[in-house]
Design a protein around this motif. Structure first.
Motif, PDB file in Angstrom:
ATOM      1  N   ALA A   4       0.851  -1.193   0.000  1.00  0.00           N
ATOM      2  CA  ALA A   4       0.000   0.000   0.000  1.00  0.00           C
ATOM      3  C   ALA A   4       0.882   1.236   0.000  1.00  0.00           C
ATOM      4  CB  ALA A   4      -0.919   0.019   1.220  1.00  0.00           C
ATOM      5  N   ASP A   5       0.500   2.191  -0.798  1.00  0.00           N
ATOM      6  CA  ASP A   5       1.130   3.509  -0.795  1.00  0.00           C
ATOM      7  C   ASP A   5       0.361   4.348   0.214  1.00  0.00           C
ATOM      8  OD1 ASP A   5       1.757   6.240  -1.428  1.00  0.00           O
ATOM      9  OD2 ASP A   5       2.377   5.598  -3.432  1.00  0.00           O
ATOM     10  N   VAL A   6       1.044   4.970   1.151  1.00  0.00           N
ATOM     11  CA  VAL A   6       0.357   5.734   2.196  1.00  0.00           C
ATOM     12  C   VAL A   6      -0.432   6.914   1.640  1.00  0.00           C
ATOM     13  CG1 VAL A   6       1.890   5.019   4.074  1.00  0.00           C
ATOM     14  CG2 VAL A   6       2.424   7.106   2.759  1.00  0.00           C
ATOM     15  N   ARG A   7      -0.208   7.260   0.393  1.00  0.00           N
ATOM     16  CA  ARG A   7      -1.007   8.318  -0.241  1.00  0.00           C
ATOM     17  C   ARG A   7      -2.380   7.813  -0.681  1.00  0.00           C
ATOM     18  NH1 ARG A   7       3.460   9.972  -4.574  1.00  0.00           N
ATOM     19  NH2 ARG A   7       3.585   7.701  -4.517  1.00  0.00           N
ATOM     20  N   ILE A  35       3.311  12.274   1.081  1.00  0.00           N
ATOM     21  CA  ILE A  35       3.855  11.062   1.716  1.00  0.00           C
ATOM     22  C   ILE A  35       4.140  11.309   3.197  1.00  0.00           C
ATOM     23  CG2 ILE A  35       5.814   9.461   1.776  1.00  0.00           C
ATOM     24  CD1 ILE A  35       5.935   9.815  -1.332  1.00  0.00           C
ATOM     25  N   ASN A  36       4.871  12.370   3.500  1.00  0.00           N
ATOM     26  CA  ASN A  36       5.353  12.575   4.870  1.00  0.00           C
ATOM     27  C   ASN A  36       4.293  13.038   5.853  1.00  0.00           C
ATOM     28  OD1 ASN A  36       7.783  11.968   3.684  1.00  0.00           O
ATOM     29  ND2 ASN A  36       8.779  13.869   4.226  1.00  0.00           N
ATOM     30  N   LEU A  37       3.302  13.758   5.399  1.00  0.00           N
ATOM     31  CA  LEU A  37       2.260  14.256   6.296  1.00  0.00           C
ATOM     32  C   LEU A  37       0.928  13.549   6.065  1.00  0.00           C
ATOM     33  CD1 LEU A  37       1.077  16.108   8.435  1.00  0.00           C
ATOM     34  CD2 LEU A  37       0.834  17.872   6.648  1.00  0.00           C
ATOM     35  N   THR A  38       0.398  13.669   4.865  1.00  0.00           N
ATOM     36  CA  THR A  38      -0.894  13.046   4.593  1.00  0.00           C
ATOM     37  C   THR A  38      -0.809  11.539   4.769  1.00  0.00           C
ATOM     38  OG1 THR A  38      -1.398  14.846   3.078  1.00  0.00           O
ATOM     39  CG2 THR A  38      -2.787  12.896   2.939  1.00  0.00           C
ATOM     40  N   GLY A  39       0.319  10.947   4.412  1.00  0.00           N
ATOM     41  CA  GLY A  39       0.508   9.505   4.609  1.00  0.00           C
ATOM     42  C   GLY A  39       0.443   9.099   6.069  1.00  0.00           C
ATOM     43  N   MET A  40       0.959   9.939   6.960  1.00  0.00           N
ATOM     44  CA  MET A  40       0.864   9.666   8.399  1.00  0.00           C
ATOM     45  C   MET A  40      -0.596   9.692   8.844  1.00  0.00           C
ATOM     46  SD  MET A  40       3.925   9.313   9.723  1.00  0.00           S
ATOM     47  CE  MET A  40       5.613   9.635   9.254  1.00  0.00           C
ATOM     48  N   TRP A  41      -1.308  10.713   8.374  1.00  0.00           N
ATOM     49  CA  TRP A  41      -2.728  10.835   8.714  1.00  0.00           C
ATOM     50  C   TRP A  41      -3.515   9.652   8.159  1.00  0.00           C
ATOM     51  CZ3 TRP A  41      -6.752  12.908   5.231  1.00  0.00           C
ATOM     52  CH2 TRP A  41      -7.988  13.022   5.863  1.00  0.00           C
ATOM     53  N   HIS A  42      -3.242   9.266   6.909  1.00  0.00           N
ATOM     54  CA  HIS A  42      -3.919   8.099   6.338  1.00  0.00           C
ATOM     55  C   HIS A  42      -3.645   6.839   7.155  1.00  0.00           C
ATOM     56  CE1 HIS A  42      -4.270   9.761   1.933  1.00  0.00           C
ATOM     57  NE2 HIS A  42      -5.169  10.297   2.749  1.00  0.00           N
ATOM     58  N   TYR A  96      10.441  19.159   3.206  1.00  0.00           N
ATOM     59  CA  TYR A  96      10.669  18.123   4.207  1.00  0.00           C
ATOM     60  C   TYR A  96      10.473  18.697   5.614  1.00  0.00           C
ATOM     61  CZ  TYR A  96      12.914  14.394   6.835  1.00  0.00           C
ATOM     62  OH  TYR A  96      13.181  13.378   7.736  1.00  0.00           O
ATOM     63  N   SER A  97      11.089  19.835   5.895  1.00  0.00           N
ATOM     64  CA  SER A  97      10.963  20.453   7.217  1.00  0.00           C
ATOM     65  C   SER A  97       9.517  20.808   7.534  1.00  0.00           C
ATOM     66  CB  SER A  97      11.838  21.705   7.311  1.00  0.00           C
ATOM     67  OG  SER A  97      13.203  21.364   7.267  1.00  0.00           O
ATOM     68  N   ALA A  98       8.812  21.367   6.568  1.00  0.00           N
ATOM     69  CA  ALA A  98       7.405  21.711   6.786  1.00  0.00           C
ATOM     70  C   ALA A  98       6.580  20.459   7.084  1.00  0.00           C
ATOM     71  CB  ALA A  98       6.847  22.442   5.566  1.00  0.00           C
ATOM     72  N   SER A  99       6.825  19.389   6.341  1.00  0.00           N
ATOM     73  CA  SER A  99       6.063  18.154   6.569  1.00  0.00           C
ATOM     74  C   SER A  99       6.345  17.584   7.949  1.00  0.00           C
ATOM     75  CB  SER A  99       6.377  17.113   5.481  1.00  0.00           C
ATOM     76  OG  SER A  99       7.679  16.567   5.612  1.00  0.00           O
ATOM     77  N   LYS A 100       7.583  17.639   8.390  1.00  0.00           N
ATOM     78  CA  LYS A 100       7.937  17.064   9.685  1.00  0.00           C
ATOM     79  C   LYS A 100       7.484  17.945  10.846  1.00  0.00           C
ATOM     80  CE  LYS A 100       9.535  13.220   8.153  1.00  0.00           C
ATOM     81  NZ  LYS A 100       8.914  11.932   8.504  1.00  0.00           N
TER      82      LYS A 100
END
Length: 182
Positions: free
Chosen positions: A64-67, A116-123, A156-160
């Motif tokens: 699965a792709d986290v997106r 990937i880095n933010l929305t993927g975490m939420w998903h 990257y910094s904004a996503s983290k």
């Protein structure tokens, strides 16, 4: 060691790097693993499963792709069905690519990283929390760039940074169920 005996942990981005290390360590501590990653990483994901199983623990893999929320929902549900429960979520999948000065980043590089880095975490959380046992744990992997900015890595910094905010919000929401969020 068996601090995680009789638990099941879900790990995204499990095919290599930190994800594989998380899977292996959790298994060494006694956890069975649901290991997820993208289709292109299937051979490496199979290696993660072999390493987990070498510890004597079970490993269910899923693609699965986290997106992709629908694919993630299915992969999580299949893993939980196979292992019977879920106690730990390790939202680990992330990328650190396409570096450049903030004003020179392409829209595509920015959006892919955020997706990937933010929305993927939420998903991941959205797919897995409904199956999470009360008293469980959610681990959301950020970075030192989630605390301080870094040149040539605005996306990257904004996503983290946002991931840290997501973790704090989830801690408030899941705390009443005795679920820790770190």
């Amino acid at each position: 060691m068996n601090r995680m005996q009789h638990t099941v942990a879900l790990v995204t981005g499990a095919a290599g790097g930190m994800g594989r290390a998380h899977c292996r360590r959790l298994a060494e501590e006694g956890a069975d693993i649901i290991a997820l990653d993208i289709e292109a990483a299937a051979p490496e994901l199979a290696e993660t499963a072999r390493e987990v199983e070498a510890t004597g623990r079970q490993c269910v893999t899923g693609v699965a792709d986290v997106r992709d929320q629908a694919a993630l929902d299915v992969a999580v549900a299949d893993g939980v069905a196979a292992l019977g429960r879920l106690d730990v979520i390790v939202a680990n999948a992330g990328i650190y690519t396409d570096l450049g000065l903030s004003w020179e980043l392409s829209d595509q590089a920015w959006q892919r990283t955020i997706d990937i880095n933010l929305t993927g975490m939420w998903h991941t959380v959205r797919a897995a929390v409904p199956a999470l046992s009360d008293g469980g744990s959610v681990v959301i992997v950020s970075s030192t760039n989630g605390i301080v900015g870094a040149a040539a890595a605005a996306h990257y910094s904004a996503s983290k940074h946002a991931v840290v905010g997501l973790a704090r919000t989830l801690a408030n929401e899941l705390g009443p169920r005795g679920i820790r969020v770190n």
